[in-house]
Enzyme design. Structure first.
Site, PDB file in Angstrom:
ATOM      1  N   ARG A 170       2.197  44.319  46.400  1.00 37.13           N
ATOM      2  CA  ARG A 170       3.189  43.841  47.361  1.00 37.13           C
ATOM      3  C   ARG A 170       4.227  44.937  47.583  1.00 37.13           C
ATOM      4  NH1 ARG A 170      -0.089  40.895  48.619  1.00 37.13           N
ATOM      5  NH2 ARG A 170      -0.240  38.629  48.444  1.00 37.13           N
ATOM      6  N   GLU A 205       7.135  45.565  55.839  1.00 33.83           N
ATOM      7  CA  GLU A 205       5.876  45.566  56.578  1.00 33.83           C
ATOM      8  C   GLU A 205       5.951  44.745  57.865  1.00 33.83           C
ATOM      9  OE1 GLU A 205       1.426  44.258  55.253  1.00 33.83           O
ATOM     10  OE2 GLU A 205       2.620  45.338  53.779  1.00 33.83           O
ATOM     11  N   HIS A 258      -2.354  47.976  54.871  1.00 38.49           N
ATOM     12  CA  HIS A 258      -2.616  46.709  54.179  1.00 38.49           C
ATOM     13  C   HIS A 258      -4.086  46.291  54.333  1.00 38.49           C
ATOM     14  CE1 HIS A 258      -0.482  42.830  52.652  1.00 38.49           C
ATOM     15  NE2 HIS A 258      -1.686  42.964  52.131  1.00 38.49           N
TER      16      HIS A 258
END
Length: 325
Positions: free
Chosen positions: A238, A267, A285
């Site tokens: 994360r 993000e 990602h």
């Protein structure tokens, strides 16, 4: 009448087909994350919601529809959903655990190898026509074999990383809130240490912890200063686990050799200056982005949702206490 379901982003057809057999399905027609206002409008009229980690399902959205029965998250994590609010309303929340362990571990290793051997730099170098022949000092990187790897977080993915490391003859350190059994440590050839010892001893540090209040900015300026100047930091967990501004400062000053990232603090935006650095690898990602894994995730998320709408307990219920309501 079939229950109404909204899917916040197109997912693999195998999952959509499961939903369409038993539900009236509407799918976000846009290839983007919906705004909060758009989400609210869709949630008002449905029985079940299939959402992504990029969708923030807060208390306002949860409370907008008294008939909402299930929120099926197309992800392992579920920090994007207000679990307390959903439980209070008697709404089931599910996730897709276990399915992406091996695929994410593969990606973390790809990141580690790419930054250590300067693969992205080398690719750019040759595409720009700069390669004029072999040279003794051209794009020197770091050896992976017989190095020391530090794994922060020793859950499913952390253990999968350790399994891969054994083939490189690597010394493996790990840290976690809970120590693994002696049998697991012996099987994987790992040593339990404190976070500080792991950071100061490792040539490669890879993060695999969940995002919790206590792990927010787990790696910041203080921790980065503990790392070796020739060490690398890898994050496929994360983004908020790392203080991105502190990381950029450290990379600019060559406080560590480099970093490889799949996730980001804000993000999809990168902190200013991150993409300009030559000692960082950045990918968008894609930890679980294999066809097989994404199809498994779609299947699990769809089965969770349909099971709940059929009045049964879904296989991957996160808030089990909701069953007592």
């Amino acid at each position: 009448m079939k229950p109404k379901v909204f899917v916040t982003r197109k997912i693999p057809e195998v999952g959509l087909n499961i939903l369409k057999k038993e539900c009236k399905v509407k799918i976000n027609p846009h290839d983007r994350v919906l705004t909060k206002e758009e989400l609210i409008e869709e949630v008002k009229r449905i029985d079940g919601l299939l959402c992504l980690l990029t969708d923030i399902i807060d208390e306002k959205i949860i409370n907008i529809n008294p008939h909402l029965k299930i929120i099926s998250n197309y992800a392992v994590g579920y920090n994007n959903i207000d679990i307390e609010a959903a439980t209070k309303r008697g709404i089931m929340v599910t996730n897709t655990p276990g399915v992406l362990t091996e695929t994410t571990a593969d990606l973390a290793w790809a990141l580690l190898m790419s930054i250590a051997r300067r693969i992205v730099e080398a690719d750019k170098f040759i595409r720009e026509g700069k390669f004029t022949g072999w040279s003794p000092m051209l794009l020197l990187g770091s050896d992976i074999h017989h190095s020391t790897l530090g794994i922060i977080g020793f859950g499913r993915i952390g253990k999968a990383i350790a399994k891969r490391a054994k083939g490189f003859g690597i010394k493996i350190l790990y840290t976690d809130i809970k120590r693994a059994s002696k049998e697991i440590e012996e099987e994987l050839g790992v040593k339990f240490v404190s976070l500080n010892e792991l950071l100061s001893s490792s040539d490669f540090v890879t993060i695999h912890t969940p995002l919790l209040p206590e792990t927010h900015h787990l790696i910041s300026e203080k921790e980065l200063k503990m790392m070796k100047r020739n060490a690398y930091l890898i994050n496929a967990a994360r983004g908020l686990l790392i203080d991105e501004k502190a990381l950029i400062k450290t990379l600019k000053e060559r406080g560590i050799a480099g970093a490889a990232l799949d996730v980001y603090e804000n993000e999809p935006d990168l902190s200013p200056g991150l993409s300009n650095l030559d000692n960082v690898v950045v990918v968008p990602h894609i930890g679980s982005a294999s066809t097989a894994t994404r199809e498994k995730m779609a299947t699990m998320a769809a089965i969770n949702l349909v099971t709940a709408l059929n009045g049964k307990i879904p296989p991957n219920l996160v808030n089990k206490e909701v069953m007592g309501k």
